[in-house]
Design an enzyme around this catalytic site. Structure first.
Site, PDB file in Angstrom:
ATOM      1  N   ASP A   2       1.532  -0.678  -0.706  1.00 47.06           N
ATOM      2  CA  ASP A   2       0.970  -0.456   0.623  1.00 47.06           C
ATOM      3  C   ASP A   2       0.418   0.980   0.653  1.00 47.06           C
ATOM      4  O   ASP A   2       0.554   1.742  -0.308  1.00 47.06           O
ATOM      5  CB  ASP A   2       2.008  -0.718   1.730  1.00 47.06           C
ATOM      6  CG  ASP A   2       1.320  -1.063   3.061  1.00 47.06           C
ATOM      7  OD1 ASP A   2       0.128  -0.729   3.222  1.00 47.06           O
ATOM      8  OD2 ASP A   2       1.960  -1.662   3.946  1.00 47.06           O
TER       9      ASP A   2
HETATM   10  C1  BGC Z   1      -0.451  -1.596   6.387  1.00 46.33           C
HETATM   11  C2  BGC Z   1      -1.012  -2.739   5.581  1.00 46.33           C
HETATM   12  C3  BGC Z   1      -2.513  -2.598   5.479  1.00 46.33           C
HETATM   13  C4  BGC Z   1      -2.838  -1.252   4.870  1.00 46.33           C
HETATM   14  C5  BGC Z   1      -4.320  -1.001   4.633  1.00 46.33           C
HETATM   15  C6  BGC Z   1      -0.953  -0.257   5.922  1.00 46.33           C
HETATM   16  O1  BGC Z   1      -0.604   0.759   6.793  1.00 46.33           O
HETATM   17  O2  BGC Z   1       0.964  -1.649   6.342  1.00 46.33           O
HETATM   18  O3  BGC Z   1      -0.647  -3.950   6.165  1.00 46.33           O
HETATM   19  O4  BGC Z   1      -3.055  -3.652   4.752  1.00 46.33           O
HETATM   20  O5  BGC Z   1      -2.342  -0.247   5.716  1.00 46.33           O
HETATM   21  O6  BGC Z   1      -4.995  -0.765   5.799  1.00 46.33           O
END
Ligand code: BGC
Length: 757
Positions: A294
């Site tokens: 993530d």
């Molecule tokens: C989130 C993800 C997301 C990623 C990219 C993160 O903060 O937890 O779900 O896909 O950001 O934007």
């Protein structure tokens, strides 16, 4: 030979791959091409392939805090040097083409970029938030909207969406409940698979196929007390029983990527958890795609107190099985040296790069690096009238009729009643979409007032008063709202949460209507006029006072571009409500986490007054509105429950039948639900579990026999040694219209022949 989704799934299931990729089933030319590339790549280029950075060629307003954001010039240099394999969260064909041309024409090996983004419930056409759509109890609908989202996203220059979120969410304080399919495992599995199928379509190489990335692996929804980014402390049984199966469904449907969760499980952050990301994910679940971290989650291993420094964090993440590092840049900075120093084997890097390159191959990027970058598609495929119509249909089918005293709904569109539309959401256009809709054009959604006026023969019958703001009073607002209510025959009260109150980083300690709006509801109800509450929300709410006692309550979530039209469709009965709650509405915030499939305990509650039972002294154990609940405008009655046999043989199935009859005066749809309970097991089982859903639409007076088949596979659970097992014995079965009550019977599963009676 071309590679399609089915071949990849077959590969994923064969378990015969040595390198963790479905190499056996790739075209020989593809395998040779990837092998040749890996042979030519420098260590730095390999680390670059494993790096995903924010797309500053096509910037947008990011949902994340800024972290190592590159400017356009820096990013261009990185691409040309082969130090980046994936860009994320930018849209637009022109910028995408520029970036891709740089990668293909100017980098040494010409490896195309993967272009990713969060398309969670729509790009320009915004569909209901995923939780709302789960309320339709109709995964086929979610498959259709996911397909529409894919058509738009790929027309805007994306290859992959970081969706669906398949985390089971049982604590409504957690803001990300809104992104998933709610509290139930069975529903979660159906929606996970449907959304993957919808995004990816039948052929991954098509220009409009959007790779799915089911997330967040794993158990992110189980953060303690619903606190975002918090810790998860759960048994292995719960992990396997509740949180992994939706991922299984998503992978079986063909998903080739996943994302490690931000959170830790039992002391080990998911991003560094080799047991989770390698032994379980790849070994047991036979996942053959690649794993994203993530956003900066590898770097966050330091703050977790798990890694010493950035280098250590990169080492831990890659050894655990994170193939693609998102946004921190840690891999490209540290992997080359980690390999040179012997801390990370070259083999680990090669496997990760191979996984990434195979996914790029699978979507045809090497043959056509400019796929999904077609200016003509960008104008033709985005925001079409077909997508708007689908947004309206799915929005109306996501609205749950929670309460309808004296059949106050539907309202007459043609009669002379005066309607006061009161509340901060009456004309609001800033909170129609919900969280995670940042590509949607602001202000282009249909608000409630506009939708209602469009549906009424005489729109002058509609009076509008906000009454208050979402979180504070408006000068004279309350008094004007009360006057409007007095002058009206019926009040429609549009209240609830702003879209910033749910989504990532929006955990809340209470899940109630903001105080100022509650006061508005009390004042309006005191006029004695019938009140119809339209809730706006991204989670289940604990409702009180005048809101809970309103004549009618509709759960309208965040419905997207066509919210106002869809709400009017339900209010005036153009569409019959048919949705069901995917999350239980508790009596009080303090009942969270709350889910219907809880355990019995040794002291189950018989009635709420008896002391020394498993209960709170201050609230009923039940839900105000249980999981699966949702009324219709007609009278759909279930009866004549019959089993083909009360004895279920080990290798056979029994047929369950019941008759649904429309005894009312309007057409209606019931999502008939089948629940089971295992009476005695070597590990205690929930008091009931959803196992089947069947949506049936009937005209007045019509009946239909609903049939389900139940076999041993439906009765399995995680038993001793954390293995999935089935035990013979007695089972309860209910068929009903929610997780409470229903027609009841029992059957027995026999390992051998049933004893003669
Ligand atoms: C989130 C993800 C997301 C990623 C990219 C993160 O903060 O937890 O779900 O896909 O950001 O934007």
């Amino acid at each position: 030979m071309s590679l399609d989704r089915r071949q990849i799934i077959l590969g994923a299931l064969s378990g015969a791959m040595t390198l963790g990729v479905p190499a056996r089933l790739l075209a020989q030319t593809d395998v040779a091409r990837v092998d040749a590339l890996i042979g030519k790549m420098t260590l730095e280029e390999k680390a670059g392939q494993m790096t995903c950075l924010a797309d500053s060629f096509r910037p947008y307003n990011p949902p994340n805090p800024e972290a190592g954001i590159q400017n356009e010039k820096q990013l261009a240099q990185e691409i040309v040097k082969g130090r980046v394999g994936c860009l994320f969260n930018g849209i637009g064909v022109a910028g995408g083409l520029r970036a891709q041309e740089m990668a293909v024409k100017e980098s040494r090996l010409g490896i195309p970029l993967l272009l990713a983004g969060d398309v969670i419930h729509g790009l320009k056409t915004i569909f209901p938030v995923p939780l709302a759509e789960a309320a339709s109890f109709d995964p086929a609908l979610a498959e259709r909207t996911a397909r529409a989202m894919a058509l738009e996203a790929t027309a805007a220059g994306l290859h992959l969406t970081f969706a669906p979120m398949v985390d089971i969410a049982r604590d409504q304080r957690w803001g990300r409940v809104v992104e998933g399919s709610g509290e139930d495992l069975y529903l979660g599995r159906l929606y996970a698979a449907a959304r993957v199928r919808g995004f990816q379509g039948r052929n991954l190489r098509r220009d409009d196929s959007l790779l799915a990335c089911p997330k967040h692996f794993a158990a992110y929804g189980a953060v303690a007390a619903g606190m975002e980014y918090g810790s998860v402390d759960i048994s292995e049984e719960t992990l396997r029983e509740t949180h992994l199966p939706p991922f299984d469904s998503a992978f079986a449907a063909g998903a080739l990527t996943t994302m490690a969760a931000f959170s830790e499980i039992n002391g080990v952050p998911a991003t560094a958890d080799r047991t989770l990301l390698t032994d379980i994910l790849r070994g047991e679940m036979t996942f053959r795609g690649f794993v994203f971290s993530d956003y900066t989650a590898d770097e966050e291993l330091i703050a977790h107190g798990y890694a010493e420094d950035e280098r250590d964090a990169a080492r831990l993440a890659v050894l655990a099985g994170v193939d693609m590092s998102m946004q921190s840049g840690l891999y490209v900075r540290h992997l080359p040296d980690l390999v040179k120093s012997g801390a990370v084997p070259m083999g680990t890097i090669d496997v990760a790069v191979r996984r990434i390159l195979y996914v790029k191959t699978a979507i045809g990027l090497f043959d056509n690096p400019y796929r999904s970058l077609d200016p003509a598609a960008e104008t033709a495929r985005i925001g079409t009238s077909g997508h708007r119509a689908l947004a309206r249909e799915s929005a109306a089918r996501s609205i749950v009729l929670l309460q309808n005293k004296d059949a106050v709904l539907p309202l007459g569109a043609d009669d002379g009643e005066k309607i006061a539309l009161i509340g901060p959401f009456a004309e609001d256009r800033d909170n129609l979409y919900g969280p995670w809709a940042f590509y949607g054009d602001k202000g282009k959604g249909v608000d409630i007032a506009t939708g209602m006026r469009a549906a009424m023969r005489d729109p002058t019958r509609l009076m509008i008063e906000p009454g208050c703001a979402i979180d504070g009073p408006l000068d004279g607002g309350l008094a004007r709202a009360v006057e409007a209510a007095k002058a009206a025959d019926v009040v429609v009260l549009a209240i609830g949460e702003s879209q910033d109150m749910s989504g990532e980083a929006q955990s809340r300690t209470t899940i109630e209507i903001p105080l100022v709006q509650q006061a508005l509801a009390e004042a309006v109800a005191a006029t004695g006029k019938p009140v119809i509450v339209l809730l706006r929300h991204g989670r289940a709410l604990a409702l009180h006072g005048a809101v809970a006692n309103a004549q009618a309550i509709l759960a309208t979530w965040f419905l997207g571009s066509e919210a106002g039209h869809a709400i009017a469709d339900i209010l005036f009965g153009r569409v019959d409500p048919s949705a069901k709650l995917p999350v239980s509405f508790p009596w009080e915030s303090g009942q969270e986490p709350f889910f219907y499939d809880r355990k019995s305990t040794g002291r189950p509650v018989v009635d709420q007054r008896t002391e020394y039972k498993a209960r709170y002294a201050t609230a009923d154990n039940s839900a105000r509105f249980p999981f699966g609940h949702g009324l219709t405008y007609t009278d759909l009655v279930l009866d004549k429950l019959k089993l083909s046999d009360a004895a279920l043989r080990w290798d056979q199935a029994i047929e369950v039948r019941a008759t649904l009859t429309n005894k009312g005066k309007r057409r209606g749809t019931q999502a008939v639900q089948l629940y089971l309970r295992d009476r005695v097991a070597s590990r205690t089982r929930p008091i009931r579990e959803l196992k089947r859903i069947e949506r049936v639409t009937l005209n007045p007076g019509d009946s239909k026999v609903v049939r389900f088949s139940i076999s041993r596979a439906d009765l399995s659970f995680i038993g001793a040694g954390n293995k999935r097992i089935v035990e013979p014995g007695l089972f309860d079965l209910w068929i009903g219209d929610s997780s409470i009550g229903g027609l009841h019977t029992q059957f027995t599963l026999y390992a051998g022949e049933p004893a003669a009676t």
